[in-house]
Design a protein around this motif. Sequence first.
Motif, PDB file in Angstrom:
ATOM      1  N   ALA A  25       1.228  -0.870  -0.107  1.00 35.45           N
ATOM      2  CA  ALA A  25      -0.232  -0.081   0.280  1.00 35.45           C
ATOM      3  C   ALA A  25       0.595   1.503  -0.030  1.00 35.45           C
ATOM      4  O   ALA A  25       1.595   1.402   0.289  1.00 35.45           O
ATOM      5  N   VAL A  26       0.975   1.603  -0.719  1.00 34.79           N
ATOM      6  CA  VAL A  26       0.812   3.432   0.069  1.00 34.79           C
ATOM      7  C   VAL A  26      -0.068   4.469   0.388  1.00 34.79           C
ATOM      8  O   VAL A  26      -1.641   4.598  -0.008  1.00 34.79           O
ATOM      9  N   LEU A  27       0.338   4.835   1.265  1.00 37.68           N
ATOM     10  CA  LEU A  27      -0.011   6.579   2.157  1.00 37.68           C
ATOM     11  C   LEU A  27      -0.081   7.620   1.225  1.00 37.68           C
ATOM     12  O   LEU A  27       0.867   8.016   1.453  1.00 37.68           O
ATOM     13  N   PHE A  28      -0.733   8.450   1.183  1.00 36.40           N
ATOM     14  CA  PHE A  28      -0.309   9.302   0.122  1.00 36.40           C
ATOM     15  C   PHE A  28      -1.452  10.818   1.658  1.00 36.40           C
ATOM     16  O   PHE A  28      -2.032  10.742   1.454  1.00 36.40           O
ATOM     17  N   LEU A  29      -0.658  11.254   2.127  1.00 35.18           N
ATOM     18  CA  LEU A  29      -0.717  12.181   3.254  1.00 35.18           C
ATOM     19  C   LEU A  29      -1.090  14.096   1.790  1.00 35.18           C
ATOM     20  O   LEU A  29      -0.406  14.051   1.303  1.00 35.18           O
ATOM     21  N   SER A  30      -1.980  14.547   2.334  1.00 35.94           N
ATOM     22  CA  SER A  30      -2.341  15.705   0.930  1.00 35.94           C
ATOM     23  C   SER A  30      -1.832  16.492   1.356  1.00 35.94           C
ATOM     24  O   SER A  30      -1.507  17.051   2.464  1.00 35.94           O
ATOM     25  N   ASP A  31      -2.024  17.393   0.534  1.00 36.78           N
ATOM     26  CA  ASP A  31      -1.391  18.964   0.645  1.00 36.78           C
ATOM     27  C   ASP A  31      -3.345  19.637   1.206  1.00 36.78           C
ATOM     28  O   ASP A  31      -4.143  18.844   1.771  1.00 36.78           O
ATOM     29  N   VAL A  32      -3.401  20.627   1.414  1.00 32.07           N
ATOM     30  CA  VAL A  32      -4.344  21.747   2.150  1.00 32.07           C
ATOM     31  C   VAL A  32      -5.691  21.128   1.442  1.00 32.07           C
ATOM     32  O   VAL A  32      -6.482  21.274   1.975  1.00 32.07           O
ATOM     33  N   PHE A  33      -5.940  21.115   0.307  1.00 35.52           N
ATOM     34  CA  PHE A  33      -7.085  20.702   0.264  1.00 35.52           C
ATOM     35  C   PHE A  33      -7.673  19.409  -0.153  1.00 35.52           C
ATOM     36  O   PHE A  33      -9.099  19.187  -0.925  1.00 35.52           O
ATOM     37  N   GLY A  34      -6.444  18.556  -0.134  1.00 35.58           N
ATOM     38  CA  GLY A  34      -7.477  17.453   0.633  1.00 35.58           C
ATOM     39  C   GLY A  34      -8.096  16.200   0.089  1.00 35.58           C
ATOM     40  O   GLY A  34      -7.321  16.163  -1.069  1.00 35.58           O
ATOM     41  N   VAL A  35      -9.225  15.625   0.478  1.00 31.89           N
ATOM     42  CA  VAL A  35      -9.881  14.455  -0.173  1.00 31.89           C
ATOM     43  C   VAL A  35     -10.619  15.230  -1.475  1.00 31.89           C
ATOM     44  O   VAL A  35     -10.783  14.058  -2.477  1.00 31.89           O
ATOM     45  N   PRO A  36     -11.273  15.258  -0.936  1.00 32.92           N
ATOM     46  CA  PRO A  36     -11.776  15.976  -2.699  1.00 32.92           C
ATOM     47  C   PRO A  36     -11.673  16.840  -3.737  1.00 32.92           C
ATOM     48  O   PRO A  36     -11.927  16.768  -4.641  1.00 32.92           O
ATOM     49  N   PHE A  37     -10.356  17.459  -2.854  1.00 27.08           N
ATOM     50  CA  PHE A  37      -9.598  17.781  -4.478  1.00 27.08           C
ATOM     51  C   PHE A  37      -9.232  17.019  -5.899  1.00 27.08           C
ATOM     52  O   PHE A  37      -8.546  15.611  -5.530  1.00 27.08           O
TER      53      PHE A  37
END
Length: 290
Positions: free
Chosen positions: A42-54
């Motif tokens: 698995a890859v854990l994708f830790l996002s920028d401030v725009f998050g999951v909806p982006f």
Amino acid sequence: MSQDHSCCLSGHIHEGKDTGIEEKFAGVNTYVAKAANASGKAVLFLSDVFGVPFINNRLLCDVFAKESGADVYLPDLFDGDVVSTDILKGKMPEGFTFDAWKSKHTKEIVRPIFLAVIKDLKERHGVTNIVSIGFCYGGWASLELAASDLVDGAVMVHPSLIEIELKEGKELKDVKDGSDIKDIKDIANIKKPSLFLLAEVDNNFPTVPTIQRSEEIIKEKGIHNVEFKTYPGVHHGFAIRGLTAVKDLPKDADDKEAEKKAQAAQFQQKAAEQAKDDAVAYFKKVLNIH
């Protein structure tokens, strides 16, 4: 140490249709892009401030899953309180300030979220091996994980909020070389294979001096398997919010400004594509996917 976060609120919205699903892990809403046969990788994708909806984040998760052969998990680090992408369209939400938003999403608040997701993935969902990747805001989280035994490796892409201790009288924006930096504690704590994919121009992580000091720290501490790659001519955010749709160069040879913009867009696109390829290759290497 103060950081200039204006670059965290700039960039472009990509076009496309995501193909993943949303699920909850440890109660955290998570976008999931499944590979054909991940077998616990698995890859854990830790996002920028725009998050999951982006959409940019979701589309890149889909690409990572397809090209790496690992399942990709993008958890909501902000409990639904993401920064609006209206900002990327030049529309500042009424009453919004980035400092106020950050105060609600400190490391102390966000850290338990991704730690709980990792625990749930491993204990209840058959995940055996994880590589983390953090973009912008998520960069600090991925670097912290590199200092733990929770992941097999970590990637940091133009990271923000890295604790850089400067020598007395220095400001981050004025740092010219590694001698201006006293310490980077998160670098000193690295335990796992780590890859930094960096923009040449980045006010939050001044590339040349930070690499210089990081390499000194790595040597002093006897740390191995840490790599730095810089993409020339691009700015913070290029790998997730850069231009991707490039129109044909103008037929009017006199339209020099339009031609210049089109060439710049092509340059950004190539850098983002290369960063994506480099990340995928690293996932496959660390997770031993053939």
